[in-house]
Design a protein around this motif. Structure first.
Motif, PDB file in Angstrom:
ATOM      1  N   LEU A  87       0.836  -1.195   0.000  1.00 15.87           N
ATOM      2  CA  LEU A  87       0.000   0.000   0.000  1.00 15.87           C
ATOM      3  C   LEU A  87       0.873   1.248   0.000  1.00 15.87           C
ATOM      4  CD1 LEU A  87      -2.649  -0.972   2.714  1.00 15.87           C
ATOM      5  CD2 LEU A  87      -2.703  -1.436   0.256  1.00 15.87           C
ATOM      6  N   LYS A  88       1.935   1.212   0.782  1.00 16.79           N
ATOM      7  CA  LYS A  88       2.904   2.300   0.835  1.00 16.79           C
ATOM      8  C   LYS A  88       4.138   1.796   1.565  1.00 16.79           C
ATOM      9  CE  LYS A  88       0.491   4.500   4.755  1.00 16.79           C
ATOM     10  NZ  LYS A  88      -0.072   5.791   5.220  1.00 16.79           N
ATOM     11  N   TYR A  89       5.219   2.569   1.492  1.00 11.97           N
ATOM     12  CA  TYR A  89       6.471   2.117   2.094  1.00 11.97           C
ATOM     13  C   TYR A  89       7.341   3.318   2.423  1.00 11.97           C
ATOM     14  CZ  TYR A  89       8.951   3.268  -2.173  1.00 11.97           C
ATOM     15  OH  TYR A  89       9.501   3.963  -3.221  1.00 11.97           O
ATOM     16  N   ARG A  90       8.379   3.072   3.246  1.00 13.80           N
ATOM     17  CA  ARG A  90       9.411   4.065   3.522  1.00 13.80           C
ATOM     18  C   ARG A  90      10.746   3.357   3.557  1.00 13.80           C
ATOM     19  NH1 ARG A  90       7.294   8.436   7.967  1.00 13.80           N
ATOM     20  NH2 ARG A  90       8.493   9.840   6.635  1.00 13.80           N
ATOM     21  N   TRP A  91      11.762   4.055   3.070  1.00 15.91           N
ATOM     22  CA  TRP A  91      13.112   3.551   3.210  1.00 15.91           C
ATOM     23  C   TRP A  91      13.521   3.588   4.677  1.00 15.91           C
ATOM     24  CZ3 TRP A  91      14.611   1.245  -1.010  1.00 15.91           C
ATOM     25  CH2 TRP A  91      14.223   1.725  -2.251  1.00 15.91           C
ATOM     26  N   ALA A  92      14.272   2.592   5.115  1.00 14.33           N
ATOM     27  CA  ALA A  92      14.739   2.571   6.498  1.00 14.33           C
ATOM     28  C   ALA A  92      15.573   3.807   6.824  1.00 14.33           C
ATOM     29  CB  ALA A  92      15.548   1.304   6.762  1.00 14.33           C
ATOM     30  N   LEU A  93      16.338   4.277   5.836  1.00 18.08           N
ATOM     31  CA  LEU A  93      17.171   5.467   6.034  1.00 18.08           C
ATOM     32  C   LEU A  93      16.363   6.760   6.056  1.00 18.08           C
ATOM     33  CD1 LEU A  93      20.410   5.106   3.871  1.00 18.08           C
ATOM     34  CD2 LEU A  93      20.286   5.654   6.301  1.00 18.08           C
ATOM     35  N   GLN A  94      15.128   6.718   5.594  1.00 16.31           N
ATOM     36  CA  GLN A  94      14.350   7.934   5.380  1.00 16.31           C
ATOM     37  C   GLN A  94      14.181   8.733   6.666  1.00 16.31           C
ATOM     38  OE1 GLN A  94      10.972   6.988   2.957  1.00 16.31           O
ATOM     39  NE2 GLN A  94      10.143   9.055   2.973  1.00 16.31           N
ATOM     40  N   THR A  95      14.015   8.033   7.779  1.00 14.40           N
ATOM     41  CA  THR A  95      13.854   8.724   9.058  1.00 14.40           C
ATOM     42  C   THR A  95      14.874   8.269  10.100  1.00 14.40           C
ATOM     43  OG1 THR A  95      12.181   7.074   9.672  1.00 14.40           O
ATOM     44  CG2 THR A  95      11.384   9.148   8.742  1.00 14.40           C
ATOM     45  N   ASN A  96      15.895   7.510   9.656  1.00 12.41           N
ATOM     46  CA  ASN A  96      16.882   6.976  10.596  1.00 12.41           C
ATOM     47  C   ASN A  96      18.288   7.139  10.014  1.00 12.41           C
ATOM     48  OD1 ASN A  96      15.069   5.326  12.688  1.00 12.41           O
ATOM     49  ND2 ASN A  96      14.243   5.019  10.624  1.00 12.41           N
ATOM     50  N   PRO A  97      18.915   8.301  10.208  1.00 11.64           N
ATOM     51  CA  PRO A  97      20.205   8.567   9.564  1.00 11.64           C
ATOM     52  C   PRO A  97      21.330   7.638  10.012  1.00 11.64           C
ATOM     53  CG  PRO A  97      19.622  10.313  11.128  1.00 11.64           C
ATOM     54  CD  PRO A  97      18.402   9.471  10.954  1.00 11.64           C
ATOM     55  N   ASN A  98      21.207   7.003  11.173  1.00  8.71           N
ATOM     56  CA  ASN A  98      22.254   6.101  11.662  1.00  8.71           C
ATOM     57  C   ASN A  98      21.964   4.634  11.357  1.00  8.71           C
ATOM     58  OD1 ASN A  98      23.709   8.266  12.857  1.00  8.71           O
ATOM     59  ND2 ASN A  98      22.331   8.203  14.625  1.00  8.71           N
ATOM     60  N   TYR A  99      20.970   4.396  10.539  1.00 10.82           N
ATOM     61  CA  TYR A  99      20.528   3.019  10.317  1.00 10.82           C
ATOM     62  C   TYR A  99      21.636   2.122   9.776  1.00 10.82           C
ATOM     63  CZ  TYR A  99      18.421  -0.935   7.934  1.00 10.82           C
ATOM     64  OH  TYR A  99      18.151  -2.197   7.489  1.00 10.82           O
ATOM     65  N   LEU A 100      22.482   2.646   8.893  1.00  7.13           N
ATOM     66  CA  LEU A 100      23.496   1.794   8.262  1.00  7.13           C
ATOM     67  C   LEU A 100      24.519   1.268   9.266  1.00  7.13           C
ATOM     68  CD1 LEU A 100      24.158   3.676   4.905  1.00  7.13           C
ATOM     69  CD2 LEU A 100      22.691   1.704   5.330  1.00  7.13           C
ATOM     70  N   THR A 101      24.662   1.934  10.383  1.00  7.32           N
ATOM     71  CA  THR A 101      25.601   1.438  11.405  1.00  7.32           C
ATOM     72  C   THR A 101      24.898   0.660  12.514  1.00  7.32           C
ATOM     73  OG1 THR A 101      25.457   3.545  12.585  1.00  7.32           O
ATOM     74  CG2 THR A 101      27.237   3.295  10.977  1.00  7.32           C
ATOM     75  N   THR A 102      23.606   0.929  12.745  1.00  8.56           N
ATOM     76  CA  THR A 102      22.914   0.278  13.863  1.00  8.56           C
ATOM     77  C   THR A 102      22.066  -0.910  13.438  1.00  8.56           C
ATOM     78  OG1 THR A 102      20.959   1.699  13.688  1.00  8.56           O
ATOM     79  CG2 THR A 102      22.803   2.493  15.052  1.00  8.56           C
ATOM     80  N   GLY A 103      21.573  -0.906  12.191  1.00 10.24           N
ATOM     81  CA  GLY A 103      20.651  -1.954  11.763  1.00 10.24           C
ATOM     82  C   GLY A 103      19.310  -1.886  12.462  1.00 10.24           C
ATOM     83  N   SER A 104      19.006  -0.744  13.063  1.00  6.70           N
ATOM     84  CA  SER A 104      17.736  -0.588  13.774  1.00  6.70           C
ATOM     85  C   SER A 104      17.176   0.797  13.500  1.00  6.70           C
ATOM     86  CB  SER A 104      17.930  -0.786  15.279  1.00  6.70           C
ATOM     87  OG  SER A 104      18.817   0.194  15.805  1.00  6.70           O
ATOM     88  N   GLY A 105      15.914   0.959  13.818  1.00  4.48           N
ATOM     89  CA  GLY A 105      15.286   2.250  13.604  1.00  4.48           C
ATOM     90  C   GLY A 105      13.791   2.164  13.820  1.00  4.48           C
ATOM     91  N   SER A 106      13.108   3.253  13.546  1.00  3.88           N
ATOM     92  CA  SER A 106      11.658   3.288  13.668  1.00  3.88           C
ATOM     93  C   SER A 106      11.116   4.376  12.757  1.00  3.88           C
ATOM     94  CB  SER A 106      11.227   3.551  15.115  1.00  3.88           C
ATOM     95  OG  SER A 106      11.640   4.842  15.525  1.00  3.88           O
TER      96      SER A 106
END
Length: 744
Positions: A87-106
């Motif tokens: 229906l819709k989606y968001r990139w993990a990086l879109q709201t989590n600038p540290n995602y590439l180092t943490t592997g986590s986000g919201s």
């Protein structure tokens, strides 16, 4: 369409993806138990509730990881991605600038009640696949349980064509006994009316995406008609179903004054608004699917953004959200009518996007009756339209994504016959006529005969003003062959009749900017009569309510008085003697064009004088060959330019932070459109385009006679305009008549 260069659509794919060839397939999701995907709520209490999605434990995080919302459908009961799309989606990086180092986000999503329990999926590195694929899924959230599947949603009002009536329409999952309680005192709803229901099925659709991966079950459309309403009266109402045990919150509307010349009304008018996700998430759309799989800021995304500009692909746009907010602010001025003149939603085969659009318009459409004309993106599909209502552009157009007008007709129940969306009705001193530019209107056709009969029988003593609404324009600053031909078709069919029957104004969209002619007949400005009344219609293009801006052609004919490459909406106040209209900018909030039409007190329609004008009229403007026959090389020029662009990607790395690359939900302007296009302009004179077989003669003609001269015009519009992107006309943000009509 942005540069009017034609669309590079996947026509063979879409036509071939029919019910007979699309087969449901089982899911192949392989969940990684180490990846956690959790929700702050697994219950949807009401449509529009916000849910926070959190994830952790993602191994080897990439910029191409995404979280997406999916829903089970009758075609994909397990919501597997062979048979449906998110229906819709968001990139993990879109709201989590540290995602590439943490592997986590919201992130947060706004969730609509779409009549089935949704859930989220987490995708790992989807750039390697040709789709959102089950094989890329590494985590699945719990289901979100909907508390009330029959919550009344998407409420909107419409006129029925009969005086003293208002149609109340809304959506539920199931069919029941639709009921409206209403009255003239808030909290005292002493009158009750019941109505009927309708729906449509996947088998009713004409092709993909509508009959396959774009399908979700649409629910039930409810319609209750309120009758014997008192003019100029505020009514309060709720809608729902006693068998489901729930009703909407109380809303209200103001009935229009009684039909007649001694009244005044305030009207809002839009076209090509589309929709956007207010939570900032992205949607799937076929005509720019390359963009969906490119990491933010990557060269692939930049090139895809350039491609979308040249092919005029209709991304969801923040401009529609801005204008929706501006229309809501107009409610204090008591408009009695909102027009959407085609390409209302741009769902194009993706059922979920109808839900998003109706949710977007709900605040204003629950208070102001909303009337529509059908456009190419609601209707067009090759070779198939039920009950013989022939698609005028059946040979090539796949613009509806397989919907062929059915969701549009069922969801917006207008006073017309089934799938024949032409009708008329009166409001105050105005007779409104709506016709379909997508169905046969040639002389002698069913639609033409309706239009002729309707206009010949208007009582101008009762409704002195006549306004016509359609989607594609008969007058517009476009020169591609297809647009030129259809504009000539319209003028050949209607122009004599519109002048002879005294049509005052014709409103259209399709071209995504604002254009206004003089009072024109046969490409020639017609002076007003001795009493100050108009002798020919003003033709308006205001397809600038949301979708990506179209540029104007470099040479604007002299019968245009205003042209602006800018988003906005039209508003007009009409009484017995005056029609005063203003175009309001979404970019600045100012009025950037206004005009006034007048009739003297005691004005009488003179059919004899009109007939004499038509029969003896000698046009003074001669079209050049390009304006007469159009330029057939638009699509070929786009193909050639994009080939050179993709051969020289190093020229565009500086666009990584460009506004339209970073956020497709922003209010786009000519300035940030040029930001994307400027690096491509030097290529126009390159040997690859000018001196090679890459560019056909037709494409080269379009390149040299239209695109190259256009560059200076567009730059000047950005640099020199006082009010946004006005190409032609006088900027004016105040007007004495506006004060008299008390716009707030």
């Amino acid at each position: 369409m942005t540069l009017k260069l034609g669309k590079l659509v996947y026509a063979l794919f879409l036509v071939g993806l029919s019910l007979s060839t699309v087969q449901a397939q089982p899911s192949a999701q392989k969940i990684n138990p180490n990846v956690s995907l959790t929700l702050n709520s697994t219950t949807l209490l009401y449509s529009g509730q916000t849910v926070t999605v959190s994830w952790s434990g993602v191994p080897n995080p990439t910029a191409a990881d995404a979280v997406a919302l999916v829903i089970p459908t009758s075609y994909a009961p397990d919501a597997n991605l062979h048979n449906t799309v998110p229906l819709k989606y968001r990139w993990a990086l879109q709201t989590n600038p540290n995602y590439l180092t943490t592997g986590s986000g919201s992130t947060t999503f706004r969730i609509l009640n779409q009549r089935a329990d949704p859930h989220f999926l987490f995708f790992s590195n989807i750039t390697h696949s040709g789709n959102f694929s089950d094989v890329d899924v590494v985590a699945r959230s719990p289901n979100i349980t909907i508390v009330n599947y029959n919550e009344p949603t998407q409420g909107h009002l419409a006129y029925t064509g009969n005086q003293g009536e208002i149609s109340v329409q809304w959506l539920t999952r199931d069919a029941g006994n639709p009921t409206v309680h209403y009255g003239t005192s808030s909290g005292s709803l002493t009158s009750t009316k019941t109505g009927n229901t309708t729906t449509y099925t996947r088998q009713d659709m004409c092709g993909a995406a509508a009959n396959s991966y774009g399908w979700i079950d649409p629910g039930t459309m409810n319609n209750v008609i309120l009758t014997n309403l008192t003019p100029s009266t505020t009514y309060y109402y709720t809608y729902g179903d006693p068998s489901f045990g729930n009703f909407s919150s109380q809303a209200h509307f103001l009935t229009p004054p009684a039909v007649g010349p001694n009244t005044s009304v305030y009207v809002l008018d839009t076209a090509d608004m589309g929709h956007a996700e207010p939570d900032g998430s992205n949607e799937w759309e076929d005509d720019h699917n390359q963009r969906l799989y490119n990491a933010p800021g990557s060269i692939a995304e930049i090139l895809s953004s350039i491609t979308n500009q040249y092919n005029g692909n209709g991304l969801q746009q923040g401009a529609g959200l801005v204008i929706t907010g501006m229309l809501e602010a107009e409610l204090k001025n008591n408009p009695v009518l909102l027009w959407m003149n085609g390409d209302v939603n741009y769902a194009r085969g993706f059922e979920t996007q109808w839900d998003v659009g109706f949710d977007q318009y709900e605040t204003i459409s629950r208070q102001v009756p909303t009337m529509v004309a059908e456009g190419n993106h609601e209707t067009d599909w090759p070779g198939r339209r039920p009950i013989g209502a022939s698609d005028r552009f059946a040979n090539t157009a796949t613009d509806s994504g397989g919907e062929c007008g059915i969701p549009f007709y069922k969801r917006y129940q207008m006073p017309s016959q089934y799938l024949k969306l032409w009708y008329s009705f009166d409001v105050g001193p105005i007779h409104n006529l709506v016709f379909s530019t997508e169905l046969d209107y040639s002389r002698g056709s069913e639609q033409f005969n309706f239009i002729l009969t309707d206009l010949m029988n208007v009582n101008r003593n009762v409704t002195p003003w006549v306004i016509v609404h359609g989607h594609r324009p008969a007058y517009a600053t476009v020169v591609d062959t297809a647009s030129v031909i259809q504009a000539q078709d319209q003028r050949n069919a209607f122009e004599d009749i519109f002048v002879q029957t005294g049509v005052d104004m014709v409103l259209s969209g399709h071209v995504h900017n604002y254009q206004r002619t003089c009072e024109v007949f046969k490409n020639t400005c017609v002076p007003r009569a001795a009493d100050g009344s108009s002798q020919a219609p003003v033709w308006i293009v205001n397809g600038n309510a949301g979708q990506w801006l179209s540029t104007a052609e470099p040479v604007i004919p002299p019968f245009f008085e205003a042209v602006a490459i800018e988003h906005g909406y039209l508003r007009y106040h009409v009484n017995q003697t005056t029609l005063f209209a203003e175009m309001v900018s979404a970019q600045t909030g100012n009025v950037f064009d206004s005009f006034t039409l007048t009739k003297p007190v005691g004005w009488k329609f003179n059919a004899t004088a009109k007939a004499a004008l038509v029969s003896g009229f000698i046009p003074t403007y001669q079209e050049n060959l390009g304006q007469r026959y159009g330029y057939s090389g638009a699509s070929a020029a786009a193909t050639a330019i994009l080939t050179v662009v993709y051969n020289n990607p190093q020229l565009f790395t500086g666009l990584a932070n460009a506004t339209l690359v970073q956020n497709i939900n922003v209010l786009d302007t000519l300035a940030n459109t040029l930001q994307i296009l400027e690096p491509t302009f030097p290529l126009y004179l390159s040997p690859e385009l000018q001196n090679s077989n890459l560019t056909s003669p037709a494409a080269k003609l379009y390149l040299n006679e239209i695109l190259i001269p256009q560059i200076a015009v567009l730059r000047a519009a950005v640099q020199n305009s006082e009010v946004g992107d006005l190409l032609l006309g006088t900027a004016n943000s105040t007007n004495a008549l506006a004060e008299a009509f008390s716009y707030k």
